[in-house]
Scaffold this motif. Structure first.
Motif, short mmCIF file in Angstrom:
data_model
loop_
_atom_site.label_atom_id
_atom_site.label_comp_id
_atom_site.label_asym_id
_atom_site.label_seq_id
_atom_site.Cartn_x
_atom_site.Cartn_y
_atom_site.Cartn_z
N TYR A 116 0.80 -1.22 0.00
CA TYR A 116 0.00 0.00 0.00
C TYR A 116 0.84 1.27 0.00
CZ TYR A 116 -3.59 -3.41 0.79
OH TYR A 116 -4.42 -4.50 0.65
N ASP A 117 1.61 1.48 -1.09
CA ASP A 117 2.14 2.82 -1.36
C ASP A 117 1.06 3.58 -2.13
OD1 ASP A 117 2.24 1.61 -3.83
OD2 ASP A 117 4.35 2.04 -4.20
N VAL A 118 1.38 4.75 -2.66
CA VAL A 118 0.36 5.55 -3.35
C VAL A 118 -0.24 4.77 -4.52
CG1 VAL A 118 -0.06 7.64 -4.69
CG2 VAL A 118 1.35 7.74 -2.62
N THR A 119 0.63 4.16 -5.34
CA THR A 119 0.14 3.40 -6.48
C THR A 119 -0.65 2.18 -6.03
OG1 THR A 119 2.02 4.13 -7.82
CG2 THR A 119 0.81 2.18 -8.59
N GLY A 120 -0.15 1.50 -4.99
CA GLY A 120 -0.85 0.34 -4.46
C GLY A 120 -2.24 0.69 -3.96
N ASP A 121 -2.36 1.82 -3.27
CA ASP A 121 -3.68 2.27 -2.80
C ASP A 121 -4.63 2.47 -3.97
OD1 ASP A 121 -2.97 2.27 -0.14
OD2 ASP A 121 -2.49 4.40 -0.07
N GLN A 122 -4.13 3.11 -5.03
CA GLN A 122 -4.96 3.38 -6.21
C GLN A 122 -5.38 2.07 -6.88
OE1 GLN A 122 -2.31 5.90 -8.41
NE2 GLN A 122 -2.92 7.77 -7.32
#
Length: 331
Positions: free
Chosen positions: A43-49
């Motif tokens: 869950y980094d920024v891309t993972g969250d998206q």
């Protein structure tokens, strides 16, 4: 889709800080006899998206099933809670954006229940968002956000209020643990609660194996991108040189045990460098374990409750009976 629990490597279900940095945990996982990565790092920024996109996929039925329960059966859930608990406060573990729980909170307010909502989340941004947005959506809501690990913040909630607690653990997050770890998690949760306290927790139920596999292997390839993104993050943050084209996303489901697991499969013999001096060898077809999403029968949910010191008191299903929110009371 959170942290897998690998016996001997992590005690994430204890909600205590894992020793070491991102680098140390990645190296530990990749040098284990069965290579693994801790999916809390998805869950980094891309993972969250990407995870938000997964939840919108037609194959990923879990979100829609539980949303149906909380939108159509909120009055029944409220009645069951108030019959058992009397006066209480609501504590949500991993509140996120409260998209689901807001329906239950609204119903509690409509029923004129006097309670305070304590959302708990590891993300300070999530707590700030809830403290800003929920009062606008629910003007009568009393809210106290708690930023931190589940169990530490549950103890903090007990210092703010001595009322009984109704704990929400939604989204089939219990499935992010294997059965032994789920038992340990529930036991520790029970130790922090008082007799008469309630737990409302969601379970993804066993169903046709292909329906489950499709949920973790969508046609658009979003779940694949979600898993591979962790390799991209390791490359970016730890100076690694994973070649994503040399790994293939591979989900499995065992209908006997209910274990739905995701792997990345090495497509050839290869060596990956991490940082300045760590080299990881992958054999052709070697699996890299990423996560588990455990599925349950109704009997297994009841056994889990009883073994951990809870008494099942009510169950709420979606129309397909693919998902269940179980209400348990502390003995």
């Amino acid at each position: 889709m959170q942290s897998p629990v690998i016996p001997g490597h992590m005690v994430f279900y204890k909600n205590k800080p894992v020793t070491g940095t991102f680098y140390e945990e990645v190296v530990r996982g990749l040098t284990a006899p069965q290579k693994y990565l801790d999916s809390k790092y998805f869950y980094d920024v891309t993972g969250d998206q990407l995870f938000q996109q997964i939840m919108q996929c037609h194959e990923y039925y879990l979100t829609g099933c539980e949303m149906e329960i909380l939108t159509t059966r909120a009055a029944e859930i409220t009645d069951a809670i108030t019959r058992q608990a009397g006066t209480f406060d609501v504590v949500e573990l991993g509140a996120g954006d409260a998209t689901k729980s807001i329906h239950l909170l609204r119903q509690l307010l409509t029923s004129e229940v006097d309670f305070t909502y304590f959302p708990i989340d590891i993300s300070a941004n999530v707590i700030r968002h809830l403290e800003q947005e929920l009062p606008a959506a629910l003007p009568d809501l009393q809210l106290k956000g708690l930023n931190g690990e589940y169990f530490g913040m549950l103890q903090a909630a007990n210092t703010y209020s001595r009322k009984k607690k109704v704990v929400l653990f939604l989204g089939a997050n219990i499935g992010n643990f294997d059965p032994a770890a789920a038992h340990s998690f529930c036991e520790e949760l029970r130790e922090l609660l008082q007799p008469g306290d309630l737990l409302l927790t969601g379970f993804d139920l066993k169903k046709h194996p292909q329906v489950i596999l499709h949920a973790y292997n969508d046609d658009a390839g979003i779940t694949k991108a979600f898993n591979l993104n962790l390799l991209t993050r390791i490359n970016r943050e730890l100076g690694a040189n994973f070649d994503l084209s040399k790994f293939e996303h591979y989900p499995t489901y065992d209908p006997g045990t209910g274990a739905c697991k995701s792997y990345l499969i090495s497509l050839e013999n290869q060596q990956v460098k991490i940082g300045d001096n760590v080299y990881i060898d992958f054999a052709e077809n070697e699996p890299l374990y990423m996560e588990i999403s455990q599925k349950y029968s109704l009997e297994e949910t009841e056994q889990l409750a009883l073994q951990a010191g809870f008494k099942p008191v009510a169950r709420f299903f979606d129309s397909k009976k693919w998902f269940v929110d179980c209400l348990w009371q502390c003995d």
